[in-house]
Design a protein around this motif. Structure first.
Motif, PDB file in Angstrom:
ATOM      1  N   THR A   6     -20.748  37.525 -29.841  1.00 47.42           N
ATOM      2  CA  THR A   6     -19.963  37.941 -28.682  1.00 47.42           C
ATOM      3  C   THR A   6     -20.018  36.921 -27.543  1.00 47.42           C
ATOM      4  O   THR A   6     -19.344  37.092 -26.531  1.00 47.42           O
ATOM      5  CB  THR A   6     -20.410  39.322 -28.174  1.00 47.42           C
ATOM      6  OG1 THR A   6     -21.834  39.297 -28.026  1.00 47.42           O
ATOM      7  CG2 THR A   6     -20.028  40.414 -29.136  1.00 47.42           C
ATOM      8  N   SER A   7     -20.820  35.849 -27.714  1.00 48.06           N
ATOM      9  CA  SER A   7     -20.746  34.781 -26.714  1.00 48.06           C
ATOM     10  C   SER A   7     -19.839  33.658 -27.192  1.00 48.06           C
ATOM     11  O   SER A   7     -19.808  32.578 -26.601  1.00 48.06           O
ATOM     12  CB  SER A   7     -22.139  34.261 -26.380  1.00 48.06           C
ATOM     13  OG  SER A   7     -22.723  33.700 -27.526  1.00 48.06           O
ATOM     14  N   LEU A   8     -19.083  33.953 -28.266  1.00 50.99           N
ATOM     15  CA  LEU A   8     -18.072  33.040 -28.806  1.00 50.99           C
ATOM     16  C   LEU A   8     -18.648  31.768 -29.436  1.00 50.99           C
ATOM     17  O   LEU A   8     -17.966  30.764 -29.560  1.00 50.99           O
ATOM     18  CB  LEU A   8     -17.026  32.679 -27.738  1.00 50.99           C
ATOM     19  CG  LEU A   8     -15.781  33.586 -27.699  1.00 50.99           C
ATOM     20  CD1 LEU A   8     -16.147  35.028 -27.405  1.00 50.99           C
ATOM     21  CD2 LEU A   8     -14.787  33.096 -26.695  1.00 50.99           C
ATOM     22  N   ASP A   9     -19.920  31.815 -29.804  1.00 53.82           N
ATOM     23  CA  ASP A   9     -20.469  30.715 -30.595  1.00 53.82           C
ATOM     24  C   ASP A   9     -20.063  30.946 -32.051  1.00 53.82           C
ATOM     25  O   ASP A   9     -20.406  31.979 -32.640  1.00 53.82           O
ATOM     26  CB  ASP A   9     -22.008  30.691 -30.503  1.00 53.82           C
ATOM     27  CG  ASP A   9     -22.473  30.151 -29.164  1.00 53.82           C
ATOM     28  OD1 ASP A   9     -21.686  29.414 -28.532  1.00 53.82           O
ATOM     29  OD2 ASP A   9     -23.594  30.480 -28.762  1.00 53.82           O
ATOM     30  N   ILE A  10     -19.337  29.980 -32.608  1.00 50.56           N
ATOM     31  CA  ILE A  10     -18.826  30.151 -33.971  1.00 50.56           C
ATOM     32  C   ILE A  10     -19.976  30.088 -34.975  1.00 50.56           C
ATOM     33  O   ILE A  10     -20.782  29.161 -34.967  1.00 50.56           O
ATOM     34  CB  ILE A  10     -17.754  29.082 -34.281  1.00 50.56           C
ATOM     35  CG1 ILE A  10     -16.530  29.322 -33.393  1.00 50.56           C
ATOM     36  CG2 ILE A  10     -17.364  29.113 -35.755  1.00 50.56           C
ATOM     37  CD1 ILE A  10     -15.413  28.309 -33.557  1.00 50.56           C
ATOM     38  N   GLN A  11     -20.062  31.134 -35.814  1.00 50.63           N
ATOM     39  CA  GLN A  11     -21.125  31.222 -36.816  1.00 50.63           C
ATOM     40  C   GLN A  11     -20.641  30.770 -38.192  1.00 50.63           C
ATOM     41  O   GLN A  11     -21.397  30.204 -38.967  1.00 50.63           O
ATOM     42  CB  GLN A  11     -21.623  32.681 -36.918  1.00 50.63           C
ATOM     43  CG  GLN A  11     -21.997  33.319 -35.597  1.00 50.63           C
ATOM     44  CD  GLN A  11     -23.267  32.744 -35.023  1.00 50.63           C
ATOM     45  OE1 GLN A  11     -24.236  32.532 -35.745  1.00 50.63           O
ATOM     46  NE2 GLN A  11     -23.268  32.451 -33.734  1.00 50.63           N
ATOM     47  N   ARG A  12     -19.415  31.099 -38.504  1.00 54.49           N
ATOM     48  CA  ARG A  12     -18.817  30.703 -39.787  1.00 54.49           C
ATOM     49  C   ARG A  12     -17.340  30.415 -39.539  1.00 54.49           C
ATOM     50  O   ARG A  12     -16.707  31.074 -38.708  1.00 54.49           O
ATOM     51  CB  ARG A  12     -18.902  31.852 -40.813  1.00 54.49           C
ATOM     52  CG  ARG A  12     -20.292  32.177 -41.312  1.00 54.49           C
ATOM     53  CD  ARG A  12     -20.794  31.117 -42.298  1.00 54.49           C
ATOM     54  NE  ARG A  12     -22.063  31.507 -42.899  1.00 54.49           N
ATOM     55  CZ  ARG A  12     -23.253  31.403 -42.314  1.00 54.49           C
ATOM     56  NH1 ARG A  12     -23.330  30.928 -41.082  1.00 54.49           N
ATOM     57  NH2 ARG A  12     -24.356  31.780 -42.940  1.00 54.49           N
ATOM     58  N   SER A  13     -16.791  29.460 -40.270  1.00 53.49           N
ATOM     59  CA  SER A  13     -15.351  29.225 -40.154  1.00 53.49           C
ATOM     60  C   SER A  13     -14.810  28.669 -41.458  1.00 53.49           C
ATOM     61  O   SER A  13     -15.565  28.137 -42.284  1.00 53.49           O
ATOM     62  CB  SER A  13     -15.046  28.275 -39.001  1.00 53.49           C
ATOM     63  OG  SER A  13     -15.589  27.010 -39.273  1.00 53.49           O
ATOM     64  N   LYS A  14     -13.532  28.835 -41.645  1.00 53.73           N
ATOM     65  CA  LYS A  14     -12.895  28.352 -42.869  1.00 53.73           C
ATOM     66  C   LYS A  14     -11.418  28.079 -42.592  1.00 53.73           C
ATOM     67  O   LYS A  14     -10.779  28.792 -41.823  1.00 53.73           O
ATOM     68  CB  LYS A  14     -13.036  29.420 -43.952  1.00 53.73           C
ATOM     69  CG  LYS A  14     -12.537  28.970 -45.308  1.00 53.73           C
ATOM     70  CD  LYS A  14     -13.317  29.628 -46.435  1.00 53.73           C
ATOM     71  CE  LYS A  14     -12.993  28.926 -47.738  1.00 53.73           C
ATOM     72  NZ  LYS A  14     -13.890  29.298 -48.811  1.00 53.73           N
TER      73      LYS A  14
END
Ligand SMILES: [Zn+2]
Length: 402
Positions: free
Chosen positions: A99-107
């Motif tokens: 919820t602090s907009l730190d990306i954890q996973r992306s594709k």
């Protein structure tokens, strides 16, 4: 009354509990707000926060709040997840953040030119589920989903208001469809609008009340911030600068108009204009070769900068922003694109020196961060428990949809 060492320790414990409780409740909060919310003294807050950061309970980051620098405090481990979906012409990007907009996973997945809403949204739902599960969570833990679309979005209907811009997506209530697939709150906006808000919250438009985000990619679009709010216009088509007519006798554009900016610049057109001299190339080839010094590639990128700059100069005449920030694939050519753009704008005597032109700060990520920002705002709308001091820039979530 004197306080012994024992009661001092329990007082400290009680204060610590109160501070942690407040940060948990609000999600992100500045130290000044924390002081007001807990009723504790600024010194106590400062010391407690410092200690809890050292203990790994909190983390802090700098922000601008009401025009002043401030320390934003949040729990080190964010609970709750957000999903961002970016639907481009040729690419689908998914990002899962806390919820602090730190990306954890992306594709990212390439999309066929003729991708359709049902299959693409199906893939988005499957990818979101996979990425969330990869984090050891499940979709129920998603607080909200945000979708940034490479097309204008009518803020009333949530649909693309113009036929032809993204074939296969007409008459689709995008957020509703995806929300039904995932059973999570979902919102949608145009990608440049979403990116403008992301840049306003945590990028190059931070603290800028009147600014324009320009996305230069397969087509050119813009997100306009006026008095701290995204300006959508009546049907969500505000900022569609790719459809400004620049060549009255030019080619027919997919919007049905003739000689739009998109028919003269944009990734496909650049590639096409190099076909005779360079053979078949892709956009990333053009960008790489331009950056490596290829004269032909530099020429087409520079010309695109000039064309986009001329259209922007007219927008500046109408809107008088203080800053224009440029993102999208072509922005990876840096000053090759920006310098001629700047020249075209600053060449107009009326507003020379009043507006700056810079690269977007969320390099290559503005649109997907925009989607996550939409998700964040949707979560806040559905469950308005938290305060987001990020909104200090004025681009409040309420602005999205106005
Ligand atoms: Zn057009």
């Amino acid at each position: 009354m004197s306080i012994g060492p024992g009661s001092q320790a329990s007082l400290r414990e009680a204060n610590t509990a109160r501070v942690v409780e407040t940060v948990r409740k609000f999600g992100h909060i500045t130290q000044v707000e924390l002081t007001a919310a807990t009723g504790l003294s600024p010194a106590t807050i400062s010391n407690t926060v410092k200690r809890l950061v050292a203990e790994g309970v909190f983390r802090t980051r700098s922000t601008v709040h009401s025009g002043r620098r401030a320390q934003l405090v949040s729990l080190a481990r964010q609970t709750g997840l957000l999903a961002g979906v970016q639907v481009g012409r040729r690419v689908l990007r998914i990002a899962i953040s806390d919820t602090s907009l730190d990306i954890q996973r992306s594709k990212s997945l390439p999309l066929p030119l003729t991708h359709r809403a049902d299959t693409t949204l199906d893939r988005a739902a499957i990818l979101i589920t996979e990425l969330v599960e990869d984090l050891g969570a499940n979709v129920d833990e998603l607080s909200a989903v945000g979708v940034s679309m490479a097309a204008p979005i009518d803020p009333e209907s949530g649909m693309i208001p113009v036929a032809g811009i993204l074939p296969g997506w007409e008459d689709i209530e995008i957020a509703t469809v995806l929300s039904k697939r995932l059973n999570r709150p979902t919102s949608v906006d145009n990608d440049a609008n979403a990116a403008a808000v992301a840049e306003a919250r945590r990028g190059a438009l931070r603290g800028v009340a009147n600014g324009i985000y320009v996305c230069a990619t397969y087509t050119t679009g813009a997100g306009i911030i006026i008095n701290g709010h995204v300006y959508h216009g009546v049907r969500g088509t505000a900022g569609e600068i790719g459809h400004v007519q620049v060549e009255p006798s030019g080619l027919i554009c997919n919007c049905g108009g003739r000689g739009c900016l998109n028919t003269l610049v944009g990734a496909n057109v650049l590639v096409e204009s190099l076909r005779l001299s360079h053979g078949y190339t892709s956009v990333s080839d053009v960008i790489r070769e331009a950056n490596a010094g290829d004269i032909g590639c530099r020429q087409v990128v520079g010309d695109a900068g000039t064309q986009i700059g001329r259209v922007l100069a007219d927008q500046v005449m109408v809107l008088s922003p203080s800053k224009i920030v440029v993102g999208g694939e072509l922005a990876a050519t840096g000053e090759l694109l920006l310098a001629p753009m700047r020249d075209a704008i600053e060449g107009r005597p009326l507003f020379a020196g009043t507006v700056s032109v810079e690269a977007a700060a969320l390099a290559g990520q503005s649109e997907i961060m925009g989607a996550l920002t939409l998700a964040y705002d949707e979560q806040e709308r559905v469950n308005p428990m938290g305060v987001s001091p990020d909104r200090a820039d004025g681009a409040s979530p309420k602005g999205v949809g106005e």
